[in-house]
Scaffold this active site. Structure first.
Site, PDB file in Angstrom:
ATOM      1  CG  ASP A 204      35.815 -12.150 -16.463  1.00 31.71           C
ATOM      2  OD1 ASP A 204      34.677 -11.944 -16.005  1.00 31.71           O
ATOM      3  OD2 ASP A 204      36.842 -11.826 -15.860  1.00 31.71           O
TER       4      ASP A 204
ATOM      5  CG  ASN B 149      47.582 -11.370 -10.895  1.00 31.30           C
ATOM      6  OD1 ASN B 149      46.598 -10.665 -11.089  1.00 31.30           O
ATOM      7  ND2 ASN B 149      47.669 -12.605 -11.350  1.00 31.30           N
TER       8      ASN B 149
ATOM      9  CG  HIS C 259      43.654 -10.572 -12.826  1.00 35.16           C
ATOM     10  ND1 HIS C 259      43.937 -11.654 -12.036  1.00 35.16           N
ATOM     11  CD2 HIS C 259      42.347 -10.294 -12.604  1.00 35.16           C
ATOM     12  CE1 HIS C 259      42.846 -11.999 -11.368  1.00 35.16           C
ATOM     13  NE2 HIS C 259      41.882 -11.196 -11.693  1.00 35.16           N
TER      14      HIS C 259
ATOM     15  CD  GLU D 236      45.622 -14.404 -14.256  1.00 35.44           C
ATOM     16  OE1 GLU D 236      45.976 -13.373 -13.643  1.00 35.44           O
ATOM     17  OE2 GLU D 236      45.084 -15.373 -13.684  1.00 35.44           O
TER      18      GLU D 236
HETATM   19  C1  GLP Z   1      38.331 -12.245 -10.822  1.00 34.06           C
HETATM   20  C2  GLP Z   1      37.593 -11.551 -11.949  1.00 34.06           C
HETATM   21  C3  GLP Z   1      37.992 -10.104 -12.079  1.00 34.06           C
HETATM   22  C4  GLP Z   1      37.956  -9.442 -10.714  1.00 34.06           C
HETATM   23  C5  GLP Z   1      38.957 -10.103  -9.815  1.00 34.06           C
HETATM   24  C6  GLP Z   1      39.008  -9.488  -8.431  1.00 34.06           C
HETATM   25  O1  GLP Z   1      39.528 -12.786 -11.193  1.00 34.06           O
HETATM   26  N1  GLP Z   1      37.788 -12.183 -13.216  1.00 34.06           N
HETATM   27  O2  GLP Z   1      37.121  -9.452 -12.983  1.00 34.06           O
HETATM   28  O3  GLP Z   1      38.243  -8.078 -10.843  1.00 34.06           O
HETATM   29  O4  GLP Z   1      38.569 -11.464  -9.674  1.00 34.06           O
HETATM   30  O5  GLP Z   1      37.945  -9.978  -7.670  1.00 34.06           O
HETATM   31  P1  GLP Z   1      37.485  -9.422  -6.288  1.00 34.06           P
HETATM   32  O6  GLP Z   1      36.740  -8.180  -6.575  1.00 34.06           O
HETATM   33  O7  GLP Z   1      36.609 -10.492  -5.719  1.00 34.06           O
HETATM   34  O8  GLP Z   1      38.703  -9.189  -5.479  1.00 34.06           O
END
Ligand code: GLP
Length: 241
Positions: free
Chosen positions: A68, A137, A139, A144
């Site tokens: 992404d 959440n 995702h 989402e």
């Molecule tokens: C973002 C990214 C995800 C990631 C998520 C959790 O939203 N798009 O790919 O898994 O955050 O991030 P973190 O690992 O910093 O908790």
């Protein structure tokens, strides 16, 4: 089929997950790695950089496709995911940068560039191993919670919860882009092997719902229960519920 790999702490978890990626590169030196950003995989990248520096691993023939990118950020914006990947991995190993792909945050024709990203993945022969984190959440990528599972790469409007969680990387919540481009659930489900990393008690509830709850687009990661090969790397805190 979900395999759970437990570790005492973030460092051990990162090493174990890095070993699986290391093994993937040994198995198929010209593999296609699906990569992820966020704080969860930082330790894995650190371990892979160490392996490279020690001469143990070779990225010459590896191709990468990232999950992404924020809409509206260019690759040289410090909070862009392209920048993140350069900083944490690409600048420190011998991967050919021309073979590292991240969705274009500045695309002026989003429908076209999303379709092109799907076509690129097809042209590469699909993704051998996809690294994932998980949002609070449930995702994955930037898919989402919603009424249905998104298929291909698409433009997403970020939930308040995601903006809130990601504002720590920006000066304020107002600076977090409101949209992003993300591979869809079908892109993720079609990869050959998934490595999901989750660390910390704040992920425990989302992870539990994803691994053991109902399969529902309200918890996007729950669909992974149907994937043939998912390796979940967790520290003790992340499975504390
Ligand atoms: C973002 C990214 C995800 C990631 C998520 C959790 O939203 N798009 O790919 O898994 O955050 O991030 P973190 O690992 O910093 O908790």
């Amino acid at each position: 089929m979900i395999h759970i790999h437990r570790a005492d702490n973030y460092e051990t978890m990162s090493r174990k997950a890095a070993d699986l990626i290391f093994a993937q590169i040994l198995l198929k030196p010209d593999c296609v790695l699906g990569l992820a950003t966020g704080s969860s995989p930082v330790g894995i990248y650190r371990e892979l950089v160490k392996d490279y520096a020690a001469g143990r691993i070779d990225f010459t023939n590896v191709t990468s496709v990232n999950l992404d990118e924020y809409r509206g950020l260019s690759g040289d914006h410090p909070q862009s995911y392209r920048y993140f990947m350069n900083e944490h991995l690409f600048d420190h190993v011998n991967i050919d940068k021309a073979r590292t792909f991240v969705p274009d945050g500045l695309s002026e024709n989003p429908d076209r560039s999303c379709a092109d990203y799907d076509a690129l993945i097809d042209t590469l022969g699909g993704i051998d191993l996809q690294l994932l984190g998980i949002g609070h959440n449930g995702h994955i990528g930037f898919n989402e919670p919603g009424d249905f599972f998104a298929k291909g790469t698409h433009c997403v409007t970020l939930s308040e919860r995601t903006i809130e969680a990601n504002k720590r990387f920006f000066a304020s919540a107002a600076d977090v882009p409101k949209q992003a481009f993300s591979m869809g659930i079908q892109n993720i489900m079609q990869v050959r092997k998934i490595v999901l990393v989750a660390s910390g008690a704040d992920k425990a509830e989302a992870l539990h719902a994803a691994l053991y709850g109902e399969i529902t687009p309200r918890v996007p990661a729950s669909i992974l229960q149907l994937h043939p090969e998912v390796h979940v790397f967790v520290d003790e805190a992340a499975i504390s519920c």
